[in-house]
Scaffold this active site. Structure first.
Site, PDB file in Angstrom:
ATOM      1  N   LYS A  13     -35.197  83.800  44.664  1.00 42.48           N
ATOM      2  CA  LYS A  13     -33.917  84.502  44.501  1.00 42.48           C
ATOM      3  C   LYS A  13     -34.008  85.666  43.514  1.00 42.48           C
ATOM      4  O   LYS A  13     -33.292  86.650  43.667  1.00 42.48           O
ATOM      5  CB  LYS A  13     -32.756  83.566  44.169  1.00 42.48           C
ATOM      6  CG  LYS A  13     -32.907  82.655  43.001  1.00 42.48           C
ATOM      7  CD  LYS A  13     -31.646  81.806  42.859  1.00 42.48           C
ATOM      8  CE  LYS A  13     -31.720  80.965  41.596  1.00 42.48           C
ATOM      9  NZ  LYS A  13     -32.876  80.040  41.597  1.00 42.48           N
ATOM     10  N   ARG A  88     -25.113  77.696  37.234  1.00 43.83           N
ATOM     11  CA  ARG A  88     -26.083  76.707  37.696  1.00 43.83           C
ATOM     12  C   ARG A  88     -25.401  75.362  37.957  1.00 43.83           C
ATOM     13  O   ARG A  88     -25.925  74.531  38.687  1.00 43.83           O
ATOM     14  CB  ARG A  88     -27.128  76.555  36.570  1.00 43.83           C
ATOM     15  CG  ARG A  88     -28.503  76.095  36.935  1.00 43.83           C
ATOM     16  CD  ARG A  88     -29.444  76.231  35.726  1.00 43.83           C
ATOM     17  NE  ARG A  88     -28.845  75.818  34.457  1.00 43.83           N
ATOM     18  CZ  ARG A  88     -28.587  74.566  34.131  1.00 43.83           C
ATOM     19  NH1 ARG A  88     -28.892  73.586  34.942  1.00 43.83           N
ATOM     20  NH2 ARG A  88     -28.026  74.286  32.966  1.00 43.83           N
ATOM     21  N   ARG A 127     -49.930  78.510  43.789  1.00 42.00           N
ATOM     22  CA  ARG A 127     -50.014  79.777  43.070  1.00 42.00           C
ATOM     23  C   ARG A 127     -51.205  79.812  42.121  1.00 42.00           C
ATOM     24  O   ARG A 127     -51.418  78.873  41.357  1.00 42.00           O
ATOM     25  CB  ARG A 127     -48.776  79.941  42.170  1.00 42.00           C
ATOM     26  CG  ARG A 127     -47.543  80.416  42.837  1.00 42.00           C
ATOM     27  CD  ARG A 127     -46.513  80.572  41.732  1.00 42.00           C
ATOM     28  NE  ARG A 127     -45.168  80.626  42.256  1.00 42.00           N
ATOM     29  CZ  ARG A 127     -44.095  80.306  41.537  1.00 42.00           C
ATOM     30  NH1 ARG A 127     -44.219  79.881  40.296  1.00 42.00           N
ATOM     31  NH2 ARG A 127     -42.919  80.395  42.074  1.00 42.00           N
ATOM     32  N   ARG A 162     -50.724  78.170  36.320  1.00 37.58           N
ATOM     33  CA  ARG A 162     -49.819  77.914  35.200  1.00 37.58           C
ATOM     34  C   ARG A 162     -49.660  76.408  35.023  1.00 37.58           C
ATOM     35  O   ARG A 162     -49.563  75.677  36.006  1.00 37.58           O
ATOM     36  CB  ARG A 162     -48.444  78.521  35.469  1.00 37.58           C
ATOM     37  CG  ARG A 162     -48.391  80.009  35.248  1.00 37.58           C
ATOM     38  CD  ARG A 162     -46.989  80.538  35.404  1.00 37.58           C
ATOM     39  NE  ARG A 162     -45.989  79.478  35.487  1.00 37.58           N
ATOM     40  CZ  ARG A 162     -44.685  79.688  35.590  1.00 37.58           C
ATOM     41  NH1 ARG A 162     -44.234  80.914  35.642  1.00 37.58           N
ATOM     42  NH2 ARG A 162     -43.833  78.699  35.671  1.00 37.58           N
ATOM     43  N   ARG A 173     -38.079  69.631  38.411  1.00 36.31           N
ATOM     44  CA  ARG A 173     -37.180  70.794  38.452  1.00 36.31           C
ATOM     45  C   ARG A 173     -36.253  70.718  39.658  1.00 36.31           C
ATOM     46  O   ARG A 173     -35.076  71.059  39.570  1.00 36.31           O
ATOM     47  CB  ARG A 173     -37.998  72.087  38.552  1.00 36.31           C
ATOM     48  CG  ARG A 173     -38.356  72.700  37.219  1.00 36.31           C
ATOM     49  CD  ARG A 173     -38.995  74.074  37.450  1.00 36.31           C
ATOM     50  NE  ARG A 173     -40.378  74.077  37.019  1.00 36.31           N
ATOM     51  CZ  ARG A 173     -41.354  74.781  37.566  1.00 36.31           C
ATOM     52  NH1 ARG A 173     -41.137  75.540  38.622  1.00 36.31           N
ATOM     53  NH2 ARG A 173     -42.570  74.722  37.088  1.00 36.31           N
TER      54      ARG A 173
END
Ligand SMILES: [Zn+2]
Length: 219
Positions: A13, A88, A127, A162, A173
């Protein structure tokens, strides 16, 4: 246009908000940027938020609400914006609505980017990035792999992941996201503001779907 973008962490987003802000001339409002600016300018809310940031703690929701309210109290308050990551929760949506009502700037559209948990997990855990300071190239094992596994195409640096981009962190999350938005999404749906887009295509496809909702005549 006054717009809120919703979607799970890692759905892209931020990328869409940036594209929309340029195309539609909207202020791109993310709470991370607001927080950094408030601390840099030592605003009243920035001064109260600073200890949380300095000690590596999350800034409490109430303070985030005040941070947003502070941005809208300024005379250069944005009349056209895209919200990226705020509100949120349902409580934040209520606080935000009060702020906007005060300045007669109601939200006009809420777009939910739907991406499955499995897809988010696949994206984030695949990633890899280059740690070389003036390179910072990013890769994905499936979508955009380096020519040689583990080695940066651009500078030959050794690619790293990461620490946050592991399965357990992503699941945690997502759990928080589903919990936070369980009240938020129905709230905007009931008010007739919510549109949903399929968020699992290319950046260009998703962008076109969002523009199609915001500008149905292609204007
Ligand atoms: Zn590199």
């Amino acid at each position: 246009m006054r717009l809120i973008l919703l979607g799970p962490p890692g759905c892209g987003k931020g990328t869409q908000a940036k594209l929309l802000s340029r195309r539609l001339d909207l202020e791109h409002i993310g709470t991370g940027d607001l927080l950094r600016a408030a601390i840099r300018n030592t605003t009243p809310v920035g001064a109260r938020a600073r200890p949380f940031v300095d000690t590596g703690n999350l800034v409490p929701d109430d303070l985030v609400n005040e941070l947003v309210a502070e941005r809208f109290q300024r005379t250069d308050r944005p009349s056209r914006f895209v919200m990226d990551g705020y509100p949120r929760t349902l409580a934040q949506a209520h606080a935000f609505e009060q702020v906007l009502a005060q300045w007669k700037l109601p939200v006009e559209s809420v777009i939910l980017m739907n991406v499955s948990d499995a897809e988010i997990t696949r994206r984030v855990t695949g990633r890899w990035s280059c740690p070389t300071p003036n390179c910072k190239a990013t890769y994905h094992v499936e979508n955009n792999p380096p020519r040689v596994a583990g080695v940066c195409d651009e500078c030959g640096g050794r690619l790293i992941q990461r620490a946050d981009d592991n399965v357990d962190t992503v699941r945690a999350r997502l759990k928080v996201y589903h919990n936070d938005t369980s009240g938020l999404i129905p709230y905007y749906r009931q008010r007739g503001l919510l549109s949903e887009v399929e968020g699992s295509g290319s950046i260009e496809q998703i962008y076109a779907s969002i523009l199609g909702i915001l500008q149905p005549q292609g204007g």
